[in-house]
Scaffold this motif. Structure first.
Motif, PDB file in Angstrom:
ATOM      1  N   PRO A 126       0.849  -1.072   0.026  1.00 54.86           N
ATOM      2  CA  PRO A 126       0.005  -0.038  -0.010  1.00 54.86           C
ATOM      3  C   PRO A 126       0.804   1.163  -0.011  1.00 54.86           C
ATOM      4  O   PRO A 126       0.261   2.313  -0.575  1.00 54.86           O
ATOM      5  N   ASP A 127       1.941   1.341   0.824  1.00 60.40           N
ATOM      6  CA  ASP A 127       2.732   2.778   0.636  1.00 60.40           C
ATOM      7  C   ASP A 127       3.546   2.786  -0.624  1.00 60.40           C
ATOM      8  O   ASP A 127       3.831   3.799  -0.670  1.00 60.40           O
ATOM      9  N   TYR A 128       3.859   1.770  -1.452  1.00 52.86           N
ATOM     10  CA  TYR A 128       4.542   1.761  -2.505  1.00 52.86           C
ATOM     11  C   TYR A 128       3.271   2.256  -3.471  1.00 52.86           C
ATOM     12  O   TYR A 128       3.723   3.264  -4.450  1.00 52.86           O
ATOM     13  N   VAL A 129       2.110   1.685  -3.622  1.00 55.99           N
ATOM     14  CA  VAL A 129       0.963   2.013  -4.284  1.00 55.99           C
ATOM     15  C   VAL A 129       0.701   3.469  -4.214  1.00 55.99           C
ATOM     16  O   VAL A 129       0.377   3.837  -5.264  1.00 55.99           O
ATOM     17  N   THR A 228       9.030   9.027   1.398  1.00 58.39           N
ATOM     18  CA  THR A 228      10.013   7.932   1.855  1.00 58.39           C
ATOM     19  C   THR A 228       9.148   6.860   2.330  1.00 58.39           C
ATOM     20  O   THR A 228       8.346   7.111   3.240  1.00 58.39           O
ATOM     21  N   VAL A 229       9.712   5.836   1.911  1.00 56.75           N
ATOM     22  CA  VAL A 229       9.038   4.490   2.670  1.00 56.75           C
ATOM     23  C   VAL A 229      10.181   3.538   3.006  1.00 56.75           C
ATOM     24  O   VAL A 229      11.296   3.343   2.318  1.00 56.75           O
ATOM     25  N   LEU A 230      10.176   3.403   4.469  1.00 52.70           N
ATOM     26  CA  LEU A 230      11.268   2.517   4.970  1.00 52.70           C
ATOM     27  C   LEU A 230      10.961   1.108   5.248  1.00 52.70           C
ATOM     28  O   LEU A 230      10.183   1.048   5.829  1.00 52.70           O
ATOM     29  N   ASN A 231      11.558   0.310   4.538  1.00 49.58           N
ATOM     30  CA  ASN A 231      11.590  -1.386   4.996  1.00 49.58           C
ATOM     31  C   ASN A 231      10.185  -1.677   4.848  1.00 49.58           C
ATOM     32  O   ASN A 231       9.540  -2.648   5.515  1.00 49.58           O
ATOM     33  N   LEU A 232       9.401  -0.854   3.848  1.00 49.83           N
ATOM     34  CA  LEU A 232       7.834  -1.286   3.643  1.00 49.83           C
ATOM     35  C   LEU A 232       7.111  -1.281   4.772  1.00 49.83           C
ATOM     36  O   LEU A 232       5.901  -1.688   4.705  1.00 49.83           O
ATOM     37  N   ALA A 254       1.397  -9.202   6.202  1.00 51.57           N
ATOM     38  CA  ALA A 254       1.060  -9.768   4.875  1.00 51.57           C
ATOM     39  C   ALA A 254       0.502  -8.518   4.058  1.00 51.57           C
ATOM     40  O   ALA A 254       0.744  -8.461   2.899  1.00 51.57           O
ATOM     41  N   ARG A 255      -0.375  -8.059   4.779  1.00 53.55           N
ATOM     42  CA  ARG A 255      -1.063  -6.580   4.061  1.00 53.55           C
ATOM     43  C   ARG A 255      -0.132  -5.522   3.784  1.00 53.55           C
ATOM     44  O   ARG A 255      -0.457  -5.158   2.673  1.00 53.55           O
ATOM     45  N   GLN A 256       0.662  -5.267   4.873  1.00 54.75           N
ATOM     46  CA  GLN A 256       1.415  -4.165   4.541  1.00 54.75           C
ATOM     47  C   GLN A 256       2.651  -4.392   3.233  1.00 54.75           C
ATOM     48  O   GLN A 256       2.880  -3.463   2.569  1.00 54.75           O
ATOM     49  N   ARG A 257       2.841  -5.670   3.179  1.00 52.72           N
ATOM     50  CA  ARG A 257       3.919  -6.048   2.132  1.00 52.72           C
ATOM     51  C   ARG A 257       3.238  -6.261   0.924  1.00 52.72           C
ATOM     52  O   ARG A 257       3.986  -6.721  -0.112  1.00 52.72           O
ATOM     53  N   GLY A 258       1.899  -6.307   0.712  1.00 55.56           N
ATOM     54  CA  GLY A 258       1.134  -6.392  -0.542  1.00 55.56           C
ATOM     55  C   GLY A 258       0.787  -7.766  -0.668  1.00 55.56           C
ATOM     56  O   GLY A 258       0.083  -8.006  -1.549  1.00 55.56           O
ATOM     57  N   PHE A 259       1.076  -8.706   0.119  1.00 53.54           N
ATOM     58  CA  PHE A 259       0.675 -10.184  -0.164  1.00 53.54           C
ATOM     59  C   PHE A 259      -0.991 -10.307  -0.195  1.00 53.54           C
ATOM     60  O   PHE A 259      -1.275 -11.126  -1.052  1.00 53.54           O
ATOM     61  N   ASP A 260      -1.519  -9.714   0.838  1.00 55.07           N
ATOM     62  CA  ASP A 260      -2.944  -9.845   0.822  1.00 55.07           C
ATOM     63  C   ASP A 260      -3.582  -9.604  -0.759  1.00 55.07           C
ATOM     64  O   ASP A 260      -4.179 -10.302  -1.274  1.00 55.07           O
ATOM     65  N   THR A 261      -3.202  -8.495  -1.026  1.00 54.40           N
ATOM     66  CA  THR A 261      -3.768  -7.832  -2.235  1.00 54.40           C
ATOM     67  C   THR A 261      -3.129  -8.249  -3.464  1.00 54.40           C
ATOM     68  O   THR A 261      -4.296  -8.515  -4.688  1.00 54.40           O
TER      69      THR A 261
END
Length: 297
Positions: A126-129, A228-232, A254-261
């Motif tokens: 999400p923070d990268y998106v 800036t995003v640090l370590n996802l 899992a949600r923060q790192r995008g795996f759920d989506t």
């Protein structure tokens, strides 16, 4: 929807099994050649469908989709087998570590009209998106490792590929120019830098394999702001003032790192039998192949 998971290594156990086992809309089958691991994970998540080989799984049931979490070397044969059975296929990055093999598998998916998805979770973090379309003219992504120089092909296709794909996904326009720099010592890749540029933007990706810490930092700069995003996990926004936002206590890794989506996306692709995004898969892997060739000198 019947889904087959092939391989129960570290990433499958941490990211994929917890996400998929909680879904009431799929029947998840596990496959592992290690009966101890198969029993351990099956029992932990109360999953009754377990197979000790892919052949046994395919003989026992018809699958709508499959996820491949085996070693990189095993990807081509497994993906080919699944596509030839018209099973929508998700595979951990890379699809393969040779570009000609990637081309052949993408072509096979097209011929069979069978979905093929490569697992780049940062496209869904999400923070990268949130950094897409924010007006950044300079994008930098650093992903470093502590004392892990390795052969160029392994470093690039198994790790730096995340940097390559993320830069491509965040680029606000077509890439017109690229520059590659590599630092190889005694056959081992110590550092790599990739610069991509196009109309109104520059994107820089760097990795040092002999750094002081495992870390990742993404910066999007422009339009009077630096994001800036640090370590996802941590988000820092600066636009005259600095604000820090951390992942909420109840937001899963899992949600923060995008795996759920990403899993949601793949299951939707599989259900709807969407066409493979061949251009994106080929572009990322082709750049990785170019970096490996540069390192070979």
């Amino acid at each position: 929807m019947r889904v087959l998971m092939i391989g129960l290594g570290d990433i499958a156990r941490k990211a994929y099994v917890p996400v998929l086992a909680a879904r009431p809309d799929i029947e998840l089958h596990l496959t592992s050649r290690d009966p101890v691991v198969l029993a351990e994970i099956g029992d932990a998540f109360r999953l009754a469908h377990r197979h000790t080989s892919v052949a046994a799984a395919l003989a026992a049931a018809r699958f709508d989709a499959a996820l491949v979490h085996a070693s990189t070397e095993a990807h081509p044969a497994l993906v080919r087998l699944l596509l030839e059975q018209d099973i929508a296929t998700f595979v951990d990055k890379p699809l393969a570590d040779q570009f000609d093999t990637v081309e052949a598998l993408v072509a096979l998916a097209a011929r069979r009209a069978t979905p093929l998805v490569v697992g780049f979770n940062r496209r869904f973090a999400p923070d990268y998106v949130a950094l897409r379309g924010v007006g950044a003219s300079l994008i930098t992504l650093e992903k470093h490792r502590h004392r892990q120089p390795d052969t160029p092909r392994r470093v690039v296709f198994d790790d730096f590929i995340h940097v390559v794909d993320t830069l491509l996904s965040l680029a606000p326009a077509a890439v017109r120019r690229r520059t590659i720099e590599t630092h190889v010592v005694d056959g081992l890749l110590h550092a790599v830098t990739l610069v991509l540029a196009g109309d109104g933007f520059t994107a820089i990706g760097t990795m040092h394999r002999n750094s002081g810490l495992d870390e990742e930092r993404l910066d999007a700069i422009g339009d009077g702001a630096r994001r800036t995003v640090l370590n996802l996990a941590d988000r820092i926004d600066a636009s005259g003032a600095r604000t820090l936002r951390r992942r909420g206590d109840w937001v899963s890794v899992a949600r923060q790192r995008g795996f759920d989506t990403m899993c949601d996306h793949f299951l939707t692709v599989a259900r709807e039998r969407r066409a493979t995004d061949a251009a994106a898969i080929l572009q990322t892997h082709a750049l990785c192949e170019a970096i490996v060739r540069h390192a070979a000198g």
